[in-house]
Design an enzyme around this catalytic site. Sequence first.
Site, PDB file in Angstrom:
ATOM      1  N   ASN A 104      34.525  -4.662  77.041  1.00  0.00           N
ATOM      2  CA  ASN A 104      35.587  -5.467  76.429  1.00  0.00           C
ATOM      3  C   ASN A 104      35.595  -6.830  77.102  1.00  0.00           C
ATOM      4  OD1 ASN A 104      37.874  -6.585  75.350  1.00  0.00           O
ATOM      5  ND2 ASN A 104      39.309  -5.305  76.506  1.00  0.00           N
TER       6      ASN A 104
ATOM      7  N   LYS B 239      37.250  -9.391  76.272  1.00  0.00           N
ATOM      8  CA  LYS B 239      38.529 -10.110  76.156  1.00  0.00           C
ATOM      9  C   LYS B 239      38.253 -11.532  75.632  1.00  0.00           C
ATOM     10  CE  LYS B 239      40.125  -7.258  79.917  1.00  0.00           C
ATOM     11  NZ  LYS B 239      41.314  -6.837  80.630  1.00  0.00           N
TER      12      LYS B 239
ATOM     13  N   HIS C 268      45.091  -2.191  72.573  1.00  0.00           N
ATOM     14  CA  HIS C 268      44.852  -2.529  73.988  1.00  0.00           C
ATOM     15  C   HIS C 268      46.190  -2.926  74.623  1.00  0.00           C
ATOM     16  CE1 HIS C 268      43.459  -4.599  77.565  1.00  0.00           C
ATOM     17  NE2 HIS C 268      42.320  -3.947  77.413  1.00  0.00           N
TER      18      HIS C 268
ATOM     19  N   GLU D 191      46.976  -5.201  76.601  1.00  0.00           N
ATOM     20  CA  GLU D 191      47.288  -6.632  76.569  1.00  0.00           C
ATOM     21  C   GLU D 191      47.883  -7.002  75.211  1.00  0.00           C
ATOM     22  OE1 GLU D 191      43.449  -8.015  77.865  1.00  0.00           O
ATOM     23  OE2 GLU D 191      43.858  -7.209  79.862  1.00  0.00           O
TER      24      GLU D 191
ATOM     25  N   GLU E 223      43.835   4.130  79.268  1.00  0.00           N
ATOM     26  CA  GLU E 223      43.835   2.945  80.122  1.00  0.00           C
ATOM     27  C   GLU E 223      45.214   2.769  80.755  1.00  0.00           C
ATOM     28  OE1 GLU E 223      40.354   0.181  79.002  1.00  0.00           O
ATOM     29  OE2 GLU E 223      42.195  -0.568  78.101  1.00  0.00           O
TER      30      GLU E 223
ATOM     31  N   GLY F 179      42.573  -4.730  84.997  1.00  0.00           N
ATOM     32  CA  GLY F 179      42.414  -6.063  85.573  1.00  0.00           C
ATOM     33  C   GLY F 179      43.061  -6.222  86.936  1.00  0.00           C
TER      34      GLY F 179
ATOM     35  N   SER G 125      39.701  -1.158  85.730  1.00  0.00           N
ATOM     36  CA  SER G 125      39.038  -1.582  86.971  1.00  0.00           C
ATOM     37  C   SER G 125      37.812  -0.752  87.312  1.00  0.00           C
ATOM     38  CB  SER G 125      40.036  -1.603  88.145  1.00  0.00           C
ATOM     39  OG  SER G 125      41.052  -2.562  87.903  1.00  0.00           O
TER      40      SER G 125
HETATM   41  C1  PEP Z   1      40.128  -3.406  79.664  1.00  0.00           C
HETATM   42  O1  PEP Z   1      40.454  -4.558  79.431  1.00  0.00           O
HETATM   43  O2  PEP Z   1      40.054  -2.583  78.753  1.00  0.00           O
HETATM   44  C2  PEP Z   1      39.839  -3.051  81.048  1.00  0.00           C
HETATM   45  C3  PEP Z   1      39.615  -1.792  81.346  1.00  0.00           C
HETATM   46  O3  PEP Z   1      39.820  -4.092  81.967  1.00  0.00           O
HETATM   47  P1  PEP Z   1      39.318  -4.048  83.501  1.00  0.00           P
HETATM   48  O4  PEP Z   1      38.058  -3.221  83.533  1.00  0.00           O
HETATM   49  O5  PEP Z   1      39.094  -5.463  83.868  1.00  0.00           O
HETATM   50  O6  PEP Z   1      40.425  -3.377  84.272  1.00  0.00           O
END
Ligand code: PEP
Length: 253
Positions: free
Chosen positions: A11, A13, A98, A100, A170, A176, A215
């Site tokens: 992803n 973003k 997601h 976000e 998630e 993040g 992460s």
């Molecule tokens: C994501 O945006 O789906 C995600 C898992 O981000 P990160 O790996 O940066 O935590």
Amino acid sequence: MTNRTPICAANWKMHKTRPEAAAFAVALPPLVAGELERVEVWVCPPFTALATTTEALGEAAIRVAAQNMHFEDSGAFTGEVSAPMLAELGVDGAIVGHSERRQLFAETDEALARKVPAALAAGLVPILCVGETLEQREAGDTEATLRRQVEADLVDVADDDLERVVIAYEPVWAIGTGRNATSEQAVEAIEFIRALVAVRSDAAAEAIRIVYGGSVKPGNAADVLSPNGIDGALVGGASLDPNDFAAIVAACR
Ligand code: PEP
């Protein structure tokens, strides 16, 4: 042991110009060539780089998903993009829900209940993200949150179609932040989600892919993702570099 093919999805973003996306799409296939029979690899660029990415990937067996979509096929929805429009571009799926988008753009479970079937109707794979905030976890509300999201977001998907959905667990506190869930926490949540799907259909619960996101990095991927029942990863920050992402793809095996 299961027959589910693991998935590793990048992803991006709101990152990468079209030349940057093309460079990644050319660099990645040789790096993951040895994994593609065992791992389904996805790249999720911003809308502006979708066509460039599909073209640059060429014949490589790597799939492309958008990061959002609208539930209507067309209409007066300024700034939105529909599932048939994505399918026409050669896109294979769409991330929906997601955290976000839920947190920053007021994405609701009501909208998701329409987006998931709309994606399936257009032939796209919906990658549905669910997960609790830190407050919800600390209040002991992780399962209630997951139950509410999974039940609401999949309510209008026929039982027979559930296995076509990919669910990404998630936890919001891990996105993040550099703070990943432990494999025990991920397995516990994923098993709970699988049990929710089993209430609808045992066959779907056995077949549906449920991945972990939050992460995941080359340094922790093998640890976090190794237990049975975690069907791969949705990767944000560490997916921007093809070498880092390829290392995580290898760990998804
Ligand atoms: C994501 O945006 O789906 C995600 C898992 O981000 P990160 O790996 O940066 O935590």
